[in-house]
Scaffold this motif. Structure first.
Motif, PDB file in Angstrom:
ATOM      1  N   PRO A  41       4.106   2.932   3.312  1.00 13.70           N
ATOM      2  CA  PRO A  41       4.691   1.590   3.453  1.00 13.70           C
ATOM      3  C   PRO A  41       5.462   1.422   4.762  1.00 13.70           C
ATOM      4  O   PRO A  41       6.253   2.283   5.153  1.00 13.70           O
ATOM      5  CB  PRO A  41       5.628   1.498   2.240  1.00 13.70           C
ATOM      6  CG  PRO A  41       5.037   2.438   1.234  1.00 13.70           C
ATOM      7  CD  PRO A  41       4.483   3.578   2.050  1.00 13.70           C
ATOM      8  N   VAL A  62       2.860  -6.124   6.063  1.00 10.95           N
ATOM      9  CA  VAL A  62       2.533  -5.414   4.824  1.00 10.95           C
ATOM     10  C   VAL A  62       1.100  -4.927   4.853  1.00 10.95           C
ATOM     11  O   VAL A  62       0.805  -3.784   4.509  1.00 10.95           O
ATOM     12  CB  VAL A  62       2.763  -6.324   3.597  1.00 10.95           C
ATOM     13  CG1 VAL A  62       2.298  -5.622   2.327  1.00 10.95           C
ATOM     14  CG2 VAL A  62       4.232  -6.698   3.465  1.00 10.95           C
ATOM     15  N   GLY A  63       0.186  -5.759   5.272  1.00 12.94           N
ATOM     16  CA  GLY A  63      -1.221  -5.379   5.201  1.00 12.94           C
ATOM     17  C   GLY A  63      -1.855  -5.108   6.527  1.00 12.94           C
ATOM     18  O   GLY A  63      -3.055  -4.870   6.587  1.00 12.94           O
ATOM     19  N   GLN A 117      -1.692   5.775   2.339  1.00 10.42           N
ATOM     20  CA  GLN A 117      -0.740   4.675   2.384  1.00 10.42           C
ATOM     21  C   GLN A 117       0.669   5.167   2.672  1.00 10.42           C
ATOM     22  O   GLN A 117       1.170   6.071   2.007  1.00 10.42           O
ATOM     23  CB  GLN A 117      -0.754   3.916   1.054  1.00 10.42           C
ATOM     24  CG  GLN A 117       0.095   2.661   1.061  1.00 10.42           C
ATOM     25  CD  GLN A 117      -0.308   1.672  -0.004  1.00 10.42           C
ATOM     26  OE1 GLN A 117      -1.486   1.335  -0.125  1.00 10.42           O
ATOM     27  NE2 GLN A 117       0.641   1.219  -0.791  1.00 10.42           N
ATOM     28  N   ASP A 166      -1.025  -0.566   3.830  1.00 11.13           N
ATOM     29  CA  ASP A 166      -1.743  -1.075   2.654  1.00 11.13           C
ATOM     30  C   ASP A 166      -3.142  -0.471   2.653  1.00 11.13           C
ATOM     31  O   ASP A 166      -4.011  -0.887   3.423  1.00 11.13           O
ATOM     32  CB  ASP A 166      -1.806  -2.600   2.700  1.00 11.13           C
ATOM     33  CG  ASP A 166      -2.466  -3.213   1.467  1.00 11.13           C
ATOM     34  OD1 ASP A 166      -3.136  -2.467   0.726  1.00 11.13           O
ATOM     35  OD2 ASP A 166      -2.317  -4.421   1.258  1.00 11.13           O
ATOM     36  N   GLU A 208      -5.502  -0.666   0.498  1.00 15.90           N
ATOM     37  CA  GLU A 208      -6.560  -1.561   0.028  1.00 15.90           C
ATOM     38  C   GLU A 208      -7.030  -2.490   1.138  1.00 15.90           C
ATOM     39  O   GLU A 208      -8.221  -2.792   1.244  1.00 15.90           O
ATOM     40  CB  GLU A 208      -6.079  -2.364  -1.181  1.00 15.90           C
ATOM     41  CG  GLU A 208      -5.808  -1.526  -2.422  1.00 15.90           C
ATOM     42  CD  GLU A 208      -7.042  -0.786  -2.926  1.00 15.90           C
ATOM     43  OE1 GLU A 208      -8.175  -1.219  -2.626  1.00 15.90           O
ATOM     44  OE2 GLU A 208      -6.881   0.233  -3.627  1.00 15.90           O
ATOM     45  N   ALA A 209      -6.112  -2.944   1.979  1.00 16.22           N
ATOM     46  CA  ALA A 209      -6.506  -3.742   3.144  1.00 16.22           C
ATOM     47  C   ALA A 209      -7.353  -2.895   4.083  1.00 16.22           C
ATOM     48  O   ALA A 209      -8.345  -3.368   4.654  1.00 16.22           O
ATOM     49  CB  ALA A 209      -5.279  -4.277   3.864  1.00 16.22           C
TER      50      ALA A 209
END
Length: 303
Positions: free
Chosen positions: A198, A301-302, A196, A152, A154-155
């Motif tokens: 995933p 996820v993050g 990123q 992630d 953005e994290a």
């Protein structure tokens, strides 16, 4: 508070291959081995900048980030603790191993180990390249840059800007929805970038910058002549405008070898780009050069 990327550490079963790869292909100098037989790579008068420790698998061991003043270390430690991180103070033995005067260390939310240091050991006028090169761009800009792979981005952006204090240089937002973020802590366009992937955490590449474009071309010829796997052909980036190519190191991660990147200053205004390169940087068809770097899967996820 951070002033530069001071050094990088890795573990690898192919550490001994760096004894020829670093000087013969990259033009680096070999320093004295570490006490565990690690290969220490020099690109300037610092005692070493890259250290490859013997290990069973290829992995990132640590990132070394410098601060410019001794008194900044306690303040940075408090900043980290305020963010809920456990901070360790390195003893004299660890400082000697890292060739610094003082350091603290911690693990980020993705289990990367970061060491924040002051007083890197230098040997004035001691650097001798392994092959003829004009030299590497270091000094206040530090070693170069590292690109992390996170599930992630953005994290990652929140952590590295709000906790570690990096400043955004720009972003690449591709039509397929994937993003890369670029960050500076000195005049180098970026000392850190995040991309990123995933379900995965890792390191894609590091970068070394040369003073002369001919050094880059010569290295490209050497890679082709000696069968060093290439990741990307010669090209020029849209954001920092560096002319570079990417090769695969003996330890799985890639290395960008380039010239001519832009500098940034306090008046720098971040921008967003749709593509990473103005021209070139075509992916090669060589399977040996197409690995994503050092990668490990994660269910989070993050983080």
């Amino acid at each position: 508070m951070l002033s530069s990327l001071a050094y990088l550490g890795f573990r690898s079963p192919n550490s001994d291959q760096w004894r020829t790869f670093a000087p013969d292909i990259l033009g680096c100098m070999l320093g004295e081995d570490g006490e565990d037989g690690s290969v220490r790579v020099r690109i300037d008068d610092a005692e070493w900048r890259i250290q490859i420790h013997p290990g069973e698998t290829d992995e990132v061991a640590y990132f070394g980030w410098a601060v410019s003043e001794e008194g900044m270390l306690p303040a940075f430690a408090e900043r980290l603790r305020a963010a809920g991180l456990t901070v360790h103070t390195g003893d004299r033995g660890l400082a000697e191993k890292r060739s610094v005067d003082q350091l603290i260390w911690f693990e980020d939310p993705w289990a990367f180990r970061h060491e924040v240091v002051w007083g890197q050991v230098v040997e004035p006028s001691s650097f001798r390249p392994g092959r003829p090169v004009s030299g590497f761009v270091t000094g206040k800009q530090g070693l170069g840059h590292a690109v992390l792979l996170l599930p992630d981005v953005e994290a990652g952006h929140a952590f590295f800007t709000e906790v570690m204090g990096f400043r955004l240089s720009d972003k690449i937002a591709r039509p397929d929805g994937t993003q890369s973020h670029f960050y500076h802590c000195n005049g180098r366009h970026h000392s850190l970038a995040l991309a990123q992937v995933p379900g995965a955490v890792g390191l894609n590449h590091i970068m070394l910058q040369l003073h002369n474009i001919d050094d880059v071309g010569t290295a490209l010829d050497l890679c082709r002549a000696r069968g060093v796997p290439l990741r990307k052909e010669l090209g020029r980036h849209t954001n920092d405008q560096m002319i570079s190519f990417y090769l695969t190191t003996p330890s799985s991660f890639h290395l960008e070898y380039g010239f001519g990147a832009l500098d940034v200053d306090d008046d720098w205004v971040p921008a967003t780009y749709r593509r990473a390169s103005t021209w070139g940087h075509k992916m090669t068809d060589d399977p040996a050069g197409r690995t994503p770097g050092i990668l490990r899967r994660t269910e989070a996820v993050g983080a």
